[in-house]
Design a protein around this motif. Structure first.
Motif, PDB file in Angstrom:
ATOM      1  N   PHE A  38      -3.482   7.524  71.597  1.00 14.26           N
ATOM      2  CA  PHE A  38      -3.904   7.255  72.971  1.00 14.26           C
ATOM      3  C   PHE A  38      -4.908   6.106  73.016  1.00 14.26           C
ATOM      4  O   PHE A  38      -4.825   5.222  73.873  1.00 14.26           O
ATOM      5  CB  PHE A  38      -4.516   8.511  73.591  1.00 14.26           C
ATOM      6  N   VAL A  39      -5.861   6.111  72.086  1.00 20.14           N
ATOM      7  CA  VAL A  39      -6.850   5.027  72.044  1.00 20.14           C
ATOM      8  C   VAL A  39      -6.166   3.695  71.758  1.00 20.14           C
ATOM      9  O   VAL A  39      -6.486   2.667  72.367  1.00 20.14           O
ATOM     10  CB  VAL A  39      -7.929   5.322  70.984  1.00 20.14           C
ATOM     11  N   LEU A  40      -5.210   3.694  70.835  1.00 19.79           N
ATOM     12  CA  LEU A  40      -4.489   2.460  70.525  1.00 19.79           C
ATOM     13  C   LEU A  40      -3.710   1.958  71.738  1.00 19.79           C
ATOM     14  O   LEU A  40      -3.689   0.757  72.028  1.00 19.79           O
ATOM     15  CB  LEU A  40      -3.536   2.690  69.351  1.00 19.79           C
ATOM     16  N   LEU A  41      -3.084   2.871  72.462  1.00 18.54           N
ATOM     17  CA  LEU A  41      -2.358   2.478  73.668  1.00 18.54           C
ATOM     18  C   LEU A  41      -3.302   1.912  74.718  1.00 18.54           C
ATOM     19  O   LEU A  41      -2.987   0.924  75.386  1.00 18.54           O
ATOM     20  CB  LEU A  41      -1.608   3.684  74.242  1.00 18.54           C
ATOM     21  N   PHE A  42      -4.435   2.531  74.862  1.00 16.51           N
ATOM     22  CA  PHE A  42      -5.407   2.062  75.844  1.00 16.51           C
ATOM     23  C   PHE A  42      -5.862   0.641  75.520  1.00 16.51           C
ATOM     24  O   PHE A  42      -6.070  -0.182  76.410  1.00 16.51           O
ATOM     25  CB  PHE A  42      -6.605   3.009  75.867  1.00 16.51           C
ATOM     26  N   ALA A  43      -6.004   0.340  74.221  1.00 11.77           N
ATOM     27  CA  ALA A  43      -6.495  -0.975  73.814  1.00 11.77           C
ATOM     28  C   ALA A  43      -5.385  -2.007  73.710  1.00 11.77           C
ATOM     29  O   ALA A  43      -5.670  -3.194  73.579  1.00 11.77           O
ATOM     30  CB  ALA A  43      -7.210  -0.869  72.467  1.00 11.77           C
ATOM     31  N   SER A  44      -4.130  -1.581  73.737  1.00 12.00           N
ATOM     32  CA  SER A  44      -3.039  -2.544  73.582  1.00 12.00           C
ATOM     33  C   SER A  44      -2.267  -2.741  74.879  1.00 12.00           C
ATOM     34  O   SER A  44      -2.228  -3.843  75.427  1.00 12.00           O
ATOM     35  CB  SER A  44      -2.089  -2.099  72.467  1.00 12.00           C
ATOM     36  N   VAL A  45      -1.685  -1.677  75.413  1.00  5.10           N
ATOM     37  CA  VAL A  45      -0.918  -1.811  76.648  1.00  5.10           C
ATOM     38  C   VAL A  45      -1.818  -2.243  77.803  1.00  5.10           C
ATOM     39  O   VAL A  45      -1.476  -3.132  78.580  1.00  5.10           O
ATOM     40  CB  VAL A  45      -0.199  -0.488  76.983  1.00  5.10           C
ATOM     41  N   TRP A  46      -2.983  -1.634  77.896  1.00  9.48           N
ATOM     42  CA  TRP A  46      -3.885  -1.946  79.003  1.00  9.48           C
ATOM     43  C   TRP A  46      -4.355  -3.397  78.944  1.00  9.48           C
ATOM     44  O   TRP A  46      -4.330  -4.122  79.933  1.00  9.48           O
ATOM     45  CB  TRP A  46      -5.069  -0.989  78.975  1.00  9.48           C
ATOM     46  N   ILE A  47      -4.748  -3.862  77.773  1.00  9.55           N
ATOM     47  CA  ILE A  47      -5.215  -5.244  77.644  1.00  9.55           C
ATOM     48  C   ILE A  47      -4.045  -6.218  77.671  1.00  9.55           C
ATOM     49  O   ILE A  47      -4.093  -7.259  78.318  1.00  9.55           O
ATOM     50  CB  ILE A  47      -6.024  -5.420  76.344  1.00  9.55           C
ATOM     51  N   GLY A  48      -2.962  -5.876  76.967  1.00  9.87           N
ATOM     52  CA  GLY A  48      -1.847  -6.796  76.839  1.00  9.87           C
ATOM     53  C   GLY A  48      -1.068  -7.008  78.123  1.00  9.87           C
ATOM     54  O   GLY A  48      -0.570  -8.104  78.378  1.00  9.87           O
ATOM     55  N   PHE A  49      -0.962  -5.964  78.955  1.00  9.54           N
ATOM     56  CA  PHE A  49      -0.155  -6.075  80.159  1.00  9.54           C
ATOM     57  C   PHE A  49      -0.969  -6.316  81.423  1.00  9.54           C
ATOM     58  O   PHE A  49      -0.399  -6.567  82.476  1.00  9.54           O
ATOM     59  CB  PHE A  49       0.698  -4.816  80.341  1.00  9.54           C
TER      60      PHE A  49
END
Length: 251
Positions: free
Chosen positions: A140-151
């Motif tokens: 979840f933390v990885l998704l928050f830092a990747s999808v949220w920032i990347g998209f």
């Protein structure tokens, strides 16, 4: 066999000397975590022109859930990621010696290992419940830092492609280090956060890598669903359809 007994000069009583023992070797968690950072960053930058950096099923699954990519495209991406993981494990098996393969399990995901014990071989590691929670939280933390920032077009434009990919690589490395440090248990390889990598090594090497493999698939899947709920109901995000149409840094 009786232990060796030697008379020590200057002492009245003999002293028993223990047989020599091999030094303990531990997985260099900090070193491995550090190398995850540049490796993942380079891979994201290299695959960005081809697929937008989709090298991990959890990123692809989350992107499909929130509507960034179609479900059919996500299915093709996940198949390609699993095939790539198998090829990567085969390549590692071909070039590393048996000791390294045994120690690092071809980069696979493990919950436990079999080690010699006083009365025979024993299994050491963490229980599946603890591993599942770690997988959910770290993913979840990885998704928050990747999808949220990347998209998020606002952050993507402000940070730039290289910095966004670097942040994702750094977060992944930190999470692996934290997950192995808080457990401090031999046999646990840390949060996988990449089901394809876990599956590829298990298919090539087998053995202990099949034990608890479901944790490294179910945990990330739950985290993806939780992240989807988070995006849709909690965060005040711009409309995802607008972000898809606007220039951004999809991963």
């Amino acid at each position: 066999m009786d232990p060796v007994v030697m008379n020590i000069v200057g002492q009245d009583s003999p002293r028993k000397l223990s047989p020599p023992t091999k030094p303990k070797t531990e997985t260099p968690n900090l070193v491995i975590s550090f190398f995850i950072f540049p490796t993942l960053t380079i891979l994201l930058l290299a695959t960005f022109p081809i697929s937008g950096g989709h090298i991990n099923p959890i990123i692809t699954f989350s992107a499909a859930l929130v509507g960034v990519i179609s479900h059919s495209r996500a299915f093709v991406y996940v198949l390609a990621q699993c095939a790539g993981a198998v090829l990567g494990a085969l390549a590692l098996k071909a070039v590393v010696n048996s000791n390294i393969e045994e120690t690092f399990s071809l980069g696979g995901c493990t919950l436990s290992v079999i080690v010699p014990g006083p009365d025979g071989a024993i299994t050491v590691g963490i229980n599946t419940g603890q591993a599942l929670w770690l997988e959910i939280i770290c993913t979840f933390v990885l998704l928050f830092a990747s999808v949220w920032i990347g998209f998020d077009d606002r952050q993507a434009k402000a940070l730039g492609l290289v910095l966004v990919c670097s942040i994702i690589g750094a977060v992944a490395g930190v999470l692996v280090f934290v997950s192995t440090t808080v457990t401090a248990t031999k046999g646990y390889a840390g949060a996988g956060m990449n089901p394809a990598r876990c599956l590829g090594a298990a298919l090539v090497r087998g053995g202990q890598l099949w034990n608890g493999l479901w944790v490294f698939w179910v945990g990330p899947a739950i985290a993806c669903l939780l992240f989807y709920v988070y995006v849709k109901t909690i965060r005040d995000l711009p409309p995802w359809t607008e972000m898809c149409r606007a220039p951004s840094l999809p991963l």
